[in-house]
Design an enzyme around this catalytic site. Sequence first.
Site, PDB file in Angstrom:
ATOM      1  N   ALA A   1     -37.948 -35.327   2.509  1.00  0.00           N
ATOM      2  CA  ALA A   1     -38.142 -33.919   2.849  1.00  0.00           C
ATOM      3  C   ALA A   1     -37.836 -33.087   1.605  1.00  0.00           C
ATOM      4  O   ALA A   1     -37.166 -33.557   0.683  1.00  0.00           O
ATOM      5  CB  ALA A   1     -37.213 -33.531   3.991  1.00  0.00           C
TER       6      ALA A   1
ATOM      7  N   GLY B   1     -37.190 -38.766   4.277  1.00  0.00           N
ATOM      8  CA  GLY B   1     -38.337 -38.456   5.122  1.00  0.00           C
ATOM      9  C   GLY B   1     -39.577 -39.256   4.762  1.00  0.00           C
ATOM     10  O   GLY B   1     -40.452 -39.461   5.603  1.00  0.00           O
TER      11      GLY B   1
ATOM     12  N   GLU C   1     -39.146 -42.377   6.582  1.00  0.00           N
ATOM     13  CA  GLU C   1     -39.288 -42.068   8.011  1.00  0.00           C
ATOM     14  C   GLU C   1     -40.749 -41.830   8.389  1.00  0.00           C
ATOM     15  O   GLU C   1     -41.203 -42.233   9.456  1.00  0.00           O
ATOM     16  CB  GLU C   1     -38.420 -40.851   8.358  1.00  0.00           C
ATOM     17  CG  GLU C   1     -36.938 -41.172   8.244  1.00  0.00           C
ATOM     18  CD  GLU C   1     -36.046 -39.941   8.329  1.00  0.00           C
ATOM     19  OE1 GLU C   1     -36.229 -39.018   7.502  1.00  0.00           O
ATOM     20  OE2 GLU C   1     -35.179 -39.885   9.204  1.00  0.00           O
TER      21      GLU C   1
ATOM     22  N   GLU D   1     -30.097 -39.776   2.289  1.00  0.00           N
ATOM     23  CA  GLU D   1     -29.558 -38.481   2.736  1.00  0.00           C
ATOM     24  C   GLU D   1     -28.048 -38.394   2.561  1.00  0.00           C
ATOM     25  O   GLU D   1     -27.504 -37.339   2.236  1.00  0.00           O
ATOM     26  CB  GLU D   1     -29.926 -38.233   4.204  1.00  0.00           C
ATOM     27  CG  GLU D   1     -31.402 -37.918   4.447  1.00  0.00           C
ATOM     28  CD  GLU D   1     -32.271 -39.150   4.650  1.00  0.00           C
ATOM     29  OE1 GLU D   1     -31.793 -40.284   4.380  1.00  0.00           O
ATOM     30  OE2 GLU D   1     -33.422 -38.990   5.073  1.00  0.00           O
TER      31      GLU D   1
HETATM   32  N1  CAA Z   1     -37.273 -32.595  -2.595  1.00  0.00           N
HETATM   33  C1  CAA Z   1     -37.636 -31.701  -3.528  1.00  0.00           C
HETATM   34  N2  CAA Z   1     -37.993 -32.051  -4.773  1.00  0.00           N
HETATM   35  C2  CAA Z   1     -37.971 -33.350  -5.100  1.00  0.00           C
HETATM   36  C3  CAA Z   1     -37.603 -34.334  -4.182  1.00  0.00           C
HETATM   37  C4  CAA Z   1     -37.237 -33.909  -2.864  1.00  0.00           C
HETATM   38  N3  CAA Z   1     -36.898 -34.792  -1.902  1.00  0.00           N
HETATM   39  N4  CAA Z   1     -37.669 -35.548  -4.781  1.00  0.00           N
HETATM   40  C5  CAA Z   1     -38.078 -35.321  -6.036  1.00  0.00           C
HETATM   41  N5  CAA Z   1     -38.268 -33.993  -6.247  1.00  0.00           N
HETATM   42  C6  CAA Z   1     -38.715 -33.331  -7.479  1.00  0.00           C
HETATM   43  C7  CAA Z   1     -37.591 -33.266  -8.492  1.00  0.00           C
HETATM   44  O1  CAA Z   1     -36.738 -32.186  -8.192  1.00  0.00           O
HETATM   45  C8  CAA Z   1     -38.356 -33.083  -9.753  1.00  0.00           C
HETATM   46  O2  CAA Z   1     -38.793 -31.753  -9.839  1.00  0.00           O
HETATM   47  P1  CAA Z   1     -38.581 -30.905 -11.217  1.00  0.00           P
HETATM   48  O3  CAA Z   1     -39.441 -31.618 -12.218  1.00  0.00           O
HETATM   49  O4  CAA Z   1     -39.063 -29.555 -10.848  1.00  0.00           O
HETATM   50  O5  CAA Z   1     -37.134 -30.996 -11.534  1.00  0.00           O
HETATM   51  C9  CAA Z   1     -39.600 -33.942  -9.536  1.00  0.00           C
HETATM   52  O6  CAA Z   1     -39.695 -34.103  -8.121  1.00  0.00           O
HETATM   53  C10 CAA Z   1     -39.498 -35.315 -10.157  1.00  0.00           C
HETATM   54  O7  CAA Z   1     -38.306 -35.940  -9.707  1.00  0.00           O
HETATM   55  P2  CAA Z   1     -37.194 -36.550 -10.695  1.00  0.00           P
HETATM   56  O8  CAA Z   1     -37.226 -35.844 -11.995  1.00  0.00           O
HETATM   57  O9  CAA Z   1     -35.909 -36.586  -9.957  1.00  0.00           O
HETATM   58  O10 CAA Z   1     -37.788 -38.027 -10.893  1.00  0.00           O
HETATM   59  P3  CAA Z   1     -36.961 -39.371 -11.200  1.00  0.00           P
HETATM   60  O11 CAA Z   1     -37.995 -40.410 -11.494  1.00  0.00           O
HETATM   61  O12 CAA Z   1     -35.887 -39.119 -12.176  1.00  0.00           O
HETATM   62  O13 CAA Z   1     -36.238 -39.729  -9.803  1.00  0.00           O
HETATM   63  C11 CAA Z   1     -36.125 -40.047  -7.408  1.00  0.00           C
HETATM   64  C12 CAA Z   1     -36.997 -40.059  -8.677  1.00  0.00           C
HETATM   65  C13 CAA Z   1     -35.098 -41.183  -7.469  1.00  0.00           C
HETATM   66  C14 CAA Z   1     -37.042 -40.251  -6.214  1.00  0.00           C
HETATM   67  C15 CAA Z   1     -35.387 -38.693  -7.308  1.00  0.00           C
HETATM   68  O14 CAA Z   1     -36.330 -37.647  -7.448  1.00  0.00           O
HETATM   69  C16 CAA Z   1     -34.658 -38.474  -6.011  1.00  0.00           C
HETATM   70  O15 CAA Z   1     -33.575 -38.994  -5.809  1.00  0.00           O
HETATM   71  N6  CAA Z   1     -35.237 -37.631  -5.099  1.00  0.00           N
HETATM   72  C17 CAA Z   1     -34.608 -37.250  -3.865  1.00  0.00           C
HETATM   73  C18 CAA Z   1     -34.595 -38.382  -2.849  1.00  0.00           C
HETATM   74  C19 CAA Z   1     -33.885 -37.934  -1.585  1.00  0.00           C
HETATM   75  O16 CAA Z   1     -32.707 -37.647  -1.561  1.00  0.00           O
HETATM   76  N7  CAA Z   1     -34.639 -37.890  -0.459  1.00  0.00           N
HETATM   77  C20 CAA Z   1     -34.115 -37.495   0.820  1.00  0.00           C
HETATM   78  C21 CAA Z   1     -34.400 -36.064   1.082  1.00  0.00           C
HETATM   79  S1  CAA Z   1     -33.615 -35.450   2.535  1.00  0.00           S
HETATM   80  C22 CAA Z   1     -34.582 -35.968   3.810  1.00  0.00           C
HETATM   81  O17 CAA Z   1     -35.613 -36.563   3.631  1.00  0.00           O
HETATM   82  C23 CAA Z   1     -34.084 -35.590   5.194  1.00  0.00           C
HETATM   83  C24 CAA Z   1     -34.836 -36.236   6.311  1.00  0.00           C
HETATM   84  O18 CAA Z   1     -34.314 -37.071   7.014  1.00  0.00           O
HETATM   85  C25 CAA Z   1     -36.188 -35.813   6.636  1.00  0.00           C
END
Ligand code: CAA
Length: 261
Positions: free
Chosen positions: A69, A112, A115, A135
Amino acid sequence: IDVSKLEYLKVEVTPEKVGLITLNRPKALNALCEELIEELNMVTRDMDEDDDVGAMVITGSDRAFAAGADIKQMKDRPFSEVSGRNMFAPWAELSRRRKPTVAAVNGFALGGGCELAMMCDMIIAGETAQFGQPEILIGTIPGCGGTQRLVRSVGKSKAMMMCLTGERVGAQEMLTAGLVAKVMPAEETLPEALRLAGKMASLSRPIVAACKEAVNAAYETTLDQGVLFERRLFHATFATEDQKEGMSAFSEKRAPEWRHR
Ligand code: CAA
């Protein structure tokens, strides 16, 4: 709907009657903002009703199926809004589609994203795909069925490990655990998903829908009730032309010509 107006999805229908939906928000690794989910619901609703579509495939990019998400979109929301608007409720629509849905996953399927893949009927993963519920690492818990659907497909111990540590798990391990139906070399993930969807789209629509409904009942009911539900649907297939056609074709050593597809 006018697919040229979609901001976050690419959509096409193949000659094999497969609706192919590509998540297309590359700058955010296909983070699933509300607008994207709204588009996805619109498109899959349309495809569910469209006679030219027999099955759907949802895919992302080589790097990410979806990274979860949209954290930036939700991070400052007060409890009153999150709870009051029942945030994430609209996501469940995908799990109510009647036609088969296949997730073709390469790269990250996190939060998400994992999911969303689990809401599909089956997951085909590339060798480098990574699944996770991270999360817990950002101060919350899965909110779109992660804690429930993971337990049902990989069991409590692995689900607990994934949800409580946020650590990612590779495709091969998820195949062994039962989350994933098949692992492919990355470049063959989508072709294989399309092949399977094309096969399902070539079969009798009402029979495929009945079969999906019966398998899904295993999630919701006791074994006794599930077996009874299956038996009733099985009996009901005998009221269709396609059951008569399928069994006649077998007896006559010819290919069936499904009436309803
Ligand atoms: N939401 C918003 N933006 C996100 C995102 C997310 N879930 N995942 C990645 N992005 C964005 C980053 O912020 C980044 O944007 P900017 O260039 O503007 O900074 C861009 O995508 C590229 O990401 P990274 O630079 O972080 O890329 P990376 O290769 O270094 O890392 C990754 C990749 C490990 C997937 C890392 O992006 C990450 O950990 N993302 C979040 C994963 C996460 O926590 N997901 C759970 C979300 S909560 C949820 O989903 C609740 C639910 O139950 C529905």
